[in-house]
Design an enzyme around this catalytic site. Structure first.
Site, PDB file in Angstrom:
ATOM      1  CE1 TYR A  92      -3.861   2.040  -0.008  1.00  0.00           C
ATOM      2  CE2 TYR A  92      -3.444   2.608   2.286  1.00  0.00           C
ATOM      3  CZ  TYR A  92      -4.176   2.767   1.123  1.00  0.00           C
ATOM      4  OH  TYR A  92      -5.225   3.658   1.099  1.00  0.00           O
ATOM      5  CB  SER A 183       1.061  -5.798   2.491  1.00  0.00           C
ATOM      6  OG  SER A 183       0.336  -4.921   3.317  1.00  0.00           O
ATOM      7  CD  GLN A 184      -2.211  -1.557  -2.606  1.00  0.00           C
ATOM      8  OE1 GLN A 184      -3.063  -0.695  -2.464  1.00  0.00           O
ATOM      9  NE2 GLN A 184      -1.041  -1.308  -3.180  1.00  0.00           N
ATOM     10  CG  ASP A 274       0.268  -9.014   9.798  1.00  0.00           C
ATOM     11  OD1 ASP A 274       0.223  -7.818  10.134  1.00  0.00           O
ATOM     12  OD2 ASP A 274       0.286  -9.393   8.612  1.00  0.00           O
ATOM     13  CG  HIS A 303       2.283  -6.512   7.666  1.00  0.00           C
ATOM     14  ND1 HIS A 303       1.207  -7.234   7.191  1.00  0.00           N
ATOM     15  CD2 HIS A 303       2.494  -5.531   6.756  1.00  0.00           C
ATOM     16  CE1 HIS A 303       0.785  -6.707   6.057  1.00  0.00           C
ATOM     17  NE2 HIS A 303       1.558  -5.674   5.766  1.00  0.00           N
TER      18      HIS A 303
END
Length: 321
Positions: A92, A183-184, A274, A303
Site C-alpha cells: 500500500y 500486504s496490498q 501480524d 507484517h
C-alpha cells in the site's frame, strides 16, 4: 504458546465477518464489462535501466475511467519457446520497486510485469480529479458515492487489464501466468486471480484488503492503512447510522468475497504476529479458496519480509509440469 488475536484452530475454520453484497457477482460482471470496453493500447518504451540477458521496458496502458497505468516489464532474451509470466503487485502506497529486484525471476526465464497502482507511489494515474499521487485513503475513496465508483474497484480492474495484456504477448505462455505480492500486493494477487480465471498460480503473503468488519471490530488493529476506516466513521458517520451500508459497500472490494472464484494454485504465508493485517482476516480469505492451495504459517513473524519464505515462493512459481 503465544497468545494470538484468535485461537489458531478457530482461525483455520474462520470465514470472515464482513458481509457479501447480494449483487456481488453482478457488480463484478458489470465491472469486467466496463473493462472489456476499454482498449488498453499498450505502449512499450525501453527503460533507462538495462541488464545483461534481460530487456527492460516501461509499459503504459489504459485502465478504466481514462487512467494511464504504468508497469515495469522485464523480458528474458534468447528464451526458447514461450515463457511463463509473473505479475507482481506492491504494498500500500508503494510502487513497482527497483528493477534489480526482479532480475532473479527474469533470469529464471519469466516475463515479469510489476504494476504501479494508480495514485500511489509509482507513475500510474488516479483520474479522480487531480494529477499526480493521491497516496492515502484508497480503501474509503468513493465510499460516499455509488459502489461502482470505489477506487479499489478500479485498481482491481487494472490488475486484470495487465494480466490480459501479458497473456496476449506472443512471447508468453498464457497458461503459465502467475501473480505474487505481499500486504496490498497479496490482496491484489487474490483479486486478480479471482477476476481473471486464467491465472495459473498465486503466491500471496499476509494479504491486506480482507474482512474489513473484523478489523473494525478488533479496534486495536485499526492502525496504519486500516486507520482510514476509523477516520471515515469519525468524519462522516460519527453516530454509525450508516454502519451497515458502509460495510456492505466495502464488501464489494473485500478480497475474501472474491476468493471462492480463484482457480489458481495458491501458496499463502500467514504470520501470526501480524499487527497490521490481523491473521484471522487473512485466514478468512484463505479458507474460502477451493482451488489447490498450500498454507505456510509463521508463528513468530509479523507484517514483514520473511527471507526463507521467498525461496519457497520461488520454488513454487518455478515448478511447472
Amino acid at each position: 504458546m503465544p497468545s494470538y488475536e484468535m485461537p489458531l484452530e478457530e482461525m483455520k475454520e474462520y470465514r470472515g465477518s464482513s458481509p457479501c453484497p447480494k449483487d456481488f457477482d453482478t457488480y463484478w460482471s458489470d465491472a469486467l464489462a466496463e473493462l472489456d470496453a476499454v482498449k488498453p493500447e499498450p505502449v512499450l518504451k525501453p527503460a533507462a535501466f538495462q541488464a545483461a540477458g534481460t530487456e527492460c521496458f516501461d509499459l503504459y496502458f489504459k485502465g478504466v475511467r481514462g487512467a494511464k497505468i504504468h508497469a515495469k516489464l522485464l523480458m528474458p532474451q534468447h528464451s526458447a519457446g514461450k515463457s511463463p509470466a509473473l505479475l507482481q503487485f506492491h504494498g500500500y502506497t508503494g510502487s513497482a520497486g527497483p528493477w534489480s529486484e526482479k532480475l532473479g525471476y527474469s533470469g529464471a526465464g519469466f516475463v515479469v510485469a510489476a504494476l504501479d497502482c494508480r495514485g500511489q507511489g509509482g507513475s500510474s494515474q488516479d483520474t479522480g480529479g487531480v494529477l499526480g499521487t493521491t497516496m492515502q485513503g484508497h480503501i474509503v475513496r468513493g465510499l460516499s458515492d455509488e459502489p461502482e465508483n470505489l477506487l479499489m474497484r478500479h485498481i482491481f480492474l487494472d490488475t486484470v487489464q495487465l494480466a490480459r495484456i501479458i497473456m496476449e504477448m506472443p512471447q508468453v505462455d498464457a497458461q503459465r501466468v502467475s501473480v505474487m505480492g505481499g500486504s496490498q500486493g497479496g490482496g491484489l494477487s487474490l483479486a486478480c486471480a479471482g477476476l481473471e480465471p486464467r491465472i495459473a498460480k498465486a503466491a500471496v503473503d499476509y494479504p491486506f484488503l480482507c474482512d474489513y468488519k473484523r478489523v473494525w471490530q478488533m479496534n486495536r488493529t485499526v492502525q496504519g492503512a486500516y486507520s482510514e476506516l476509523r477516520c471515515y466513521f469519525r468524519d462522516f458517520d460519527p453516530l454509525h447510522q450508516r454502519e451497515d451500508e458502509i460495510f456492505e459497500h466495502l464488501g464489494y472490494i473485500d478480497v475474501q468475497n472474491l476468493a471462492s472464484r480463484i482457480r489458481a494454485r495458491t501458496l499463502m504465508a500467514i504470520p501470526l504476529m501480524d499487527e497490521v493485517c490481523p491473521p484471522s482476516t487473512q485466514f478468512a480469505a484463505y479458507n474460502r479458496i477451493s482451488a489447490p492451495k498450500r498454507l505456510c504459517i509463521y508463528p513468530d513473524w509479523g507484517h514483514e519480509y520473511i527471507p526463507r519464505h521467498a525461496d519457497i515462493v520461488f520454488g513454487f512459481l518455478n515448478d511447472w509440469p
